[in-house]
Scaffold this motif. Structure first.
Motif, PDB file in Angstrom:
ATOM      1  N   UNK A 222      18.187  52.330  36.314  1.00  0.00           N
ATOM      2  CA  UNK A 222      17.976  50.886  36.397  1.00  0.00           C
ATOM      3  C   UNK A 222      19.316  50.160  36.438  1.00  0.00           C
ATOM      4  N   UNK A 223      19.388  49.200  37.353  1.00  0.00           N
ATOM      5  CA  UNK A 223      20.614  48.416  37.489  1.00  0.00           C
ATOM      6  C   UNK A 223      21.692  49.075  38.305  1.00  0.00           C
ATOM      7  N   UNK A 224      21.406  50.239  38.913  1.00  0.00           N
ATOM      8  CA  UNK A 224      22.436  50.958  39.654  1.00  0.00           C
ATOM      9  C   UNK A 224      22.800  50.299  40.969  1.00  0.00           C
ATOM     10  N   UNK A 225      21.988  49.325  41.410  1.00  0.00           N
ATOM     11  CA  UNK A 225      22.342  48.595  42.633  1.00  0.00           C
ATOM     12  C   UNK A 225      23.412  47.535  42.359  1.00  0.00           C
ATOM     13  N   UNK A 226      23.638  47.243  41.078  1.00  0.00           N
ATOM     14  CA  UNK A 226      24.661  46.271  40.728  1.00  0.00           C
ATOM     15  C   UNK A 226      26.050  46.902  40.904  1.00  0.00           C
ATOM     16  N   UNK A 227      26.976  46.192  41.527  1.00  0.00           N
ATOM     17  CA  UNK A 227      28.310  46.769  41.734  1.00  0.00           C
ATOM     18  C   UNK A 227      29.042  46.987  40.421  1.00  0.00           C
ATOM     19  N   UNK A 228      29.870  48.024  40.383  1.00  0.00           N
ATOM     20  CA  UNK A 228      30.659  48.314  39.181  1.00  0.00           C
ATOM     21  C   UNK A 228      32.056  47.706  39.269  1.00  0.00           C
ATOM     22  N   UNK A 229      32.331  47.005  40.371  1.00  0.00           N
ATOM     23  CA  UNK A 229      33.604  46.284  40.504  1.00  0.00           C
ATOM     24  C   UNK A 229      33.341  44.790  40.459  1.00  0.00           C
ATOM     25  N   UNK A 230      34.333  44.020  40.011  1.00  0.00           N
ATOM     26  CA  UNK A 230      34.138  42.565  39.857  1.00  0.00           C
ATOM     27  C   UNK A 230      34.128  41.835  41.192  1.00  0.00           C
ATOM     28  N   UNK A 231      34.785  42.415  42.219  1.00  0.00           N
ATOM     29  CA  UNK A 231      34.797  41.859  43.581  1.00  0.00           C
ATOM     30  C   UNK A 231      35.516  40.513  43.665  1.00  0.00           C
ATOM     31  N   UNK A 232      36.400  40.225  42.737  1.00  0.00           N
ATOM     32  CA  UNK A 232      37.114  38.946  42.753  1.00  0.00           C
ATOM     33  C   UNK A 232      38.437  39.115  43.504  1.00  0.00           C
ATOM     34  N   UNK A 233      38.608  38.331  44.560  1.00  0.00           N
ATOM     35  CA  UNK A 233      39.858  38.380  45.325  1.00  0.00           C
ATOM     36  C   UNK A 233      41.014  37.937  44.436  1.00  0.00           C
ATOM     37  N   UNK A 234      42.031  38.786  44.323  1.00  0.00           N
ATOM     38  CA  UNK A 234      43.143  38.466  43.421  1.00  0.00           C
ATOM     39  C   UNK A 234      43.834  37.165  43.786  1.00  0.00           C
ATOM     40  N   UNK A 235      43.967  36.913  45.090  1.00  0.00           N
ATOM     41  CA  UNK A 235      44.694  35.719  45.499  1.00  0.00           C
ATOM     42  C   UNK A 235      43.922  34.431  45.202  1.00  0.00           C
ATOM     43  N   UNK A 236      42.618  34.571  44.903  1.00  0.00           N
ATOM     44  CA  UNK A 236      41.801  33.390  44.594  1.00  0.00           C
ATOM     45  C   UNK A 236      41.664  33.171  43.088  1.00  0.00           C
ATOM     46  N   UNK A 237      42.087  34.130  42.298  1.00  0.00           N
ATOM     47  CA  UNK A 237      41.984  33.992  40.842  1.00  0.00           C
ATOM     48  C   UNK A 237      43.212  33.286  40.292  1.00  0.00           C
ATOM     49  N   UNK A 238      43.067  32.551  39.172  1.00  0.00           N
ATOM     50  CA  UNK A 238      44.247  31.929  38.545  1.00  0.00           C
ATOM     51  C   UNK A 238      45.294  32.983  38.227  1.00  0.00           C
ATOM     52  N   UNK A 239      46.540  32.639  38.425  1.00  0.00           N
ATOM     53  CA  UNK A 239      47.612  33.614  38.237  1.00  0.00           C
ATOM     54  C   UNK A 239      47.620  34.173  36.817  1.00  0.00           C
ATOM     55  N   UNK A 240      47.244  33.321  35.850  1.00  0.00           N
ATOM     56  CA  UNK A 240      47.253  33.759  34.456  1.00  0.00           C
ATOM     57  C   UNK A 240      46.168  34.791  34.163  1.00  0.00           C
ATOM     58  N   UNK A 241      45.172  34.904  35.062  1.00  0.00           N
ATOM     59  CA  UNK A 241      44.067  35.836  34.847  1.00  0.00           C
ATOM     60  C   UNK A 241      44.300  37.203  35.472  1.00  0.00           C
ATOM     61  N   UNK A 242      45.405  37.378  36.168  1.00  0.00           N
ATOM     62  CA  UNK A 242      45.672  38.636  36.874  1.00  0.00           C
ATOM     63  C   UNK A 242      46.794  39.378  36.162  1.00  0.00           C
ATOM     64  N   UNK A 243      46.578  40.640  35.867  1.00  0.00           N
ATOM     65  CA  UNK A 243      47.589  41.439  35.177  1.00  0.00           C
ATOM     66  C   UNK A 243      48.548  42.072  36.178  1.00  0.00           C
ATOM     67  N   UNK A 244      49.693  42.502  35.675  1.00  0.00           N
ATOM     68  CA  UNK A 244      50.673  43.176  36.533  1.00  0.00           C
ATOM     69  C   UNK A 244      50.093  44.452  37.119  1.00  0.00           C
ATOM     70  N   UNK A 245      49.257  45.152  36.338  1.00  0.00           N
ATOM     71  CA  UNK A 245      48.646  46.383  36.836  1.00  0.00           C
ATOM     72  C   UNK A 245      47.689  46.089  37.984  1.00  0.00           C
TER      73      UNK A 245
END
Length: 618
Positions: A222-245
């Protein structure tokens, strides 16, 4: 219908390096396979935009990861662009890259020296993600069908030297790669790639930003159709929310480089035209940086939709090592490369990207000298090409350049630092061009400058021979070659008398080789040197033309004589007494040519003449 085909020799050697675990972090094989699947999905969606009639399925584009603990397999499946039989052979069976043999030789050296890190770095420069699956596999299977074609193909290999191909009539669109894992290591459960928890951890670490949904074991729970990645484009996220890794992993995704980036840059614009950009400077020169078939440019997206790989319109040739993404808001999804070259918005974005990159390098130069030293050592030669092609940014490029000089054997210098060290009375920045630093340091052209305490730039990159003719000054101070024109070092010395007859005689005797013979003010210990007029081709540039198969026009140079050298004064006296011989003049010319690293037209004749003179002297 099954065919057995041999791998190309270079591909076979690379596979052996993979099989014998040259890379310490084997988790990256999954990152590479997922990255390839993501690229395939980008390409099939783009194909559907470009050609509305092509028979492609785009309703539910995604990546599936299927684990089977009992069979010890991991399958990476996408419904992307897929491959034809010919593409499978070309892309997987061979490595069609210039410099492959040289790179493999370096890999073998690193392997024999036990340097896994260096070997991994070299392999990373190939961008051969699919091969990395053999780090963990006993056998790899792949089934693929090119979107819009009727028949697929099945590929299989143990990586030992051959692979098999057979047609698959009912293959689904896209590619499925099944990795038959090596026997489980009981002491290393963390790296059991048939374990869903292991796969989930790796995806979260390396591929969370992938914009396509990544589904783990779909349909099994159950729920396996849900993606396991967040799918958030890094360039669209606030810089403070993105780690160096996260930045580092995204860089690896867009560059196919296994190293971390040297520098990360973000910029955006709002108003008349909107875009977001995420750019990276690599920590080492790409393998193909100076190869004719190198790729350049960043990925172009329009409103988060992938449009183009290697968009050359966004990055000039001299910044071809810059990688990253530009996401524009107001372009057409089926825009062509030709249209982009003329698009006003693209031109404005390009200007801002270039300015940002140059500003970032300048800040690195000022605030992080070690990081800048790495950048310049690896990529400076390419940056200097911009002095020829980017007139608008020529000053900014010149500011970030560093050059070897006689001031230090180890540390290059900026032109600004050179100017600060200029002694009173020096009003020109002097440089010498040639094949090697040692050759330039021993050149007779430097003698008077060294005696005066004047610093000389030692320029040995091929591009240096060209840009010095374009850049004539820096911050109001002229640049001049120590090997061209007449030198005025401010010495108020009287012109020696009694040499006119010698100069006239030698000019006649050497008329085939030189355009003029004159006295020199740049020599202190050598008897003679050859100099050119401003605008003349340098000897190094002539060699470059010949290496490219072009014969440059013959340039006669000027032979300068040191009036205080005993050999020159002795020749003057001999000429005045009527005993001077032509072979002495020819030897003097040959010595000057050899002293600057030049090539004698007839070495054997020179040696015979020298031997005869030595014998006569004895």
């Amino acid at each position: 219908m099954t065919e057995t085909i041999e791998f190309q020799a270079e591909a076979r050697q690379l596979l052996q390096l993979m099989i014998h675990s040259i890379y310490s972090d084997k988790d990256v094989f999954l990152r590479e396979l997922v990255s390839n699947a993501s690229d395939a999905l980008d390409k099939v969606r783009l194909a559907s935009y470009v050609d509305k009639d092509v028979a492609v399925e785009t309703d539910d584009l995604h990546i599936e990861l299927v684990t089977d603990a009992e069979q010890r397999t991991l399958t990476v499946r996408d419904n992307g662009i897929g491959m034809t039989r010919e593409e499978v052979v070309d892309l997987i069976g061979t490595i069609a890259k210039s410099g492959t043999a040289e790179m493999l030789a370096k890999m073998r050296e690193a392997e024999s020296a036990g340097s896994k890190e260096q070997t991994a770095e070299l392999i990373g420069q190939f961008g051969i993600g699919f091969y990395s699956s053999f780090m963990v596999a006993e056998r790899v299977e792949m089934t693929t069908r090119k979107a819009g074609t009727a028949e697929g193909v099945h590929w299989e290999s143990t990586g030992e030297g051959t692979y098999t191909l057979e047609p698959v009539p009912d293959a689904p669109q896209g590619t499925a790669i099944t990795v038959h894992l090596k026997p489980e290591d009981a002491e290393d459960a963390l790296h059991d790639y048939a374990n869903p928890d292991t796969v989930r951890r790796i995806v979260k670490r390396y591929s969370d930003f992938i914009t396509w949904p990544i589904r783990l074991n779909p349909g099994e729970e159950e729920g396996s159709q849900e993606p396991i990645n967040s799918r958030k484009a890094l360039w669209a996220r606030p810089q403070s929310d993105v780690t160096a890794e996260e930045y580092a992993e995204f860089y690896r995704h867009v560059s196919h480089d296994w190293q971390e980036p040297l520098e990360t840059m973000r910029l955006s614009a709002e108003g008349t035209f909107e875009y977001q950009a995420l750019l990276f400077l690599p920590s080492h020169a790409p393998m193909d940086l100076f190869m004719r078939e190198h790729k350049r440019g960043v990925q172009l997206y329009v409103k988060r939709v992938f449009v183009m790989d290697d968009c050359e319109a966004l990055v000039p040739e001299y910044l071809r090592f810059v990688k990253g993404v530009v996401d524009a808001q107001d372009l057409s999804l089926n825009v062509s490369r030709e249209i982009l070259q003329q698009d006003r918005q693209i031109q404005m974005i390009r200007k801002r990207l270039v300015r940002k990159v140059l500003q970032t390098i300048a800040a690195m130069q000022e605030n992080e000298p070690e990081k800048y030293a790495t950048f310049w050592r690896e990529l400076g030669r390419a940056v200097k090409e911009g002095l020829l092609s980017d007139h608008d940014n020529q000053k900014a490029i010149l500011d970030i350049c560093s050059f070897p000089s006689t001031h230090s054997a180890d540390e290059p210098t900026t032109l600004a630092a050179y100017k600060q060290r200029m002694p009173e009375g020096q009003d020109t920045i002097y440089y010498a061009t040639g094949d090697s630093r040692s050759g330039l340091e021993n050149s007779p052209h430097l003698e008077a400058f060294r005696a005066k305490g004047y610093e000389v730039l030692l320029l040995t990159d091929p591009v240096d021979e060209v840009w010095v003719d374009v850049v004539t000054e820096f911050d109001g101070t002229p640049l001049a070659s120590v090997a061209k024109g007449e030198v005025d070092l401010g010495d108020e010395t009287e012109t020696p008398e009694g040499f006119d007859d010698l100069l006239s005689w030698m000019g006649t005797e050497l008329a085939e080789e030189v355009k003029e013979v004159r006295l020199s003010s740049r020599l202190t210990t050598s008897p003679a040197c050859l100099v050119g007029d401003p605008g003349d081709l340098t000897p190094t540039l002539e060699k470059m033309y010949r290496a490219m198969g072009q014969e440059p026009p013959k340039v006669k140079r000027i032979l300068e004589l040191n009036p205080s050298h005993p050999l020159v004064t002795g020749l003057r006296d001999a000429q005045a007494g009527g005993t001077a011989e032509k072979d002495v003049a020819e030897l003097l010319y040959g010595m000057a040519l050899l002293a600057e690293g030049g090539d004698l037209a007839e070495p054997a004749a020179f040696v015979n003449t020298l031997a005869a003179r030595l014998q006569k002297a004895l």
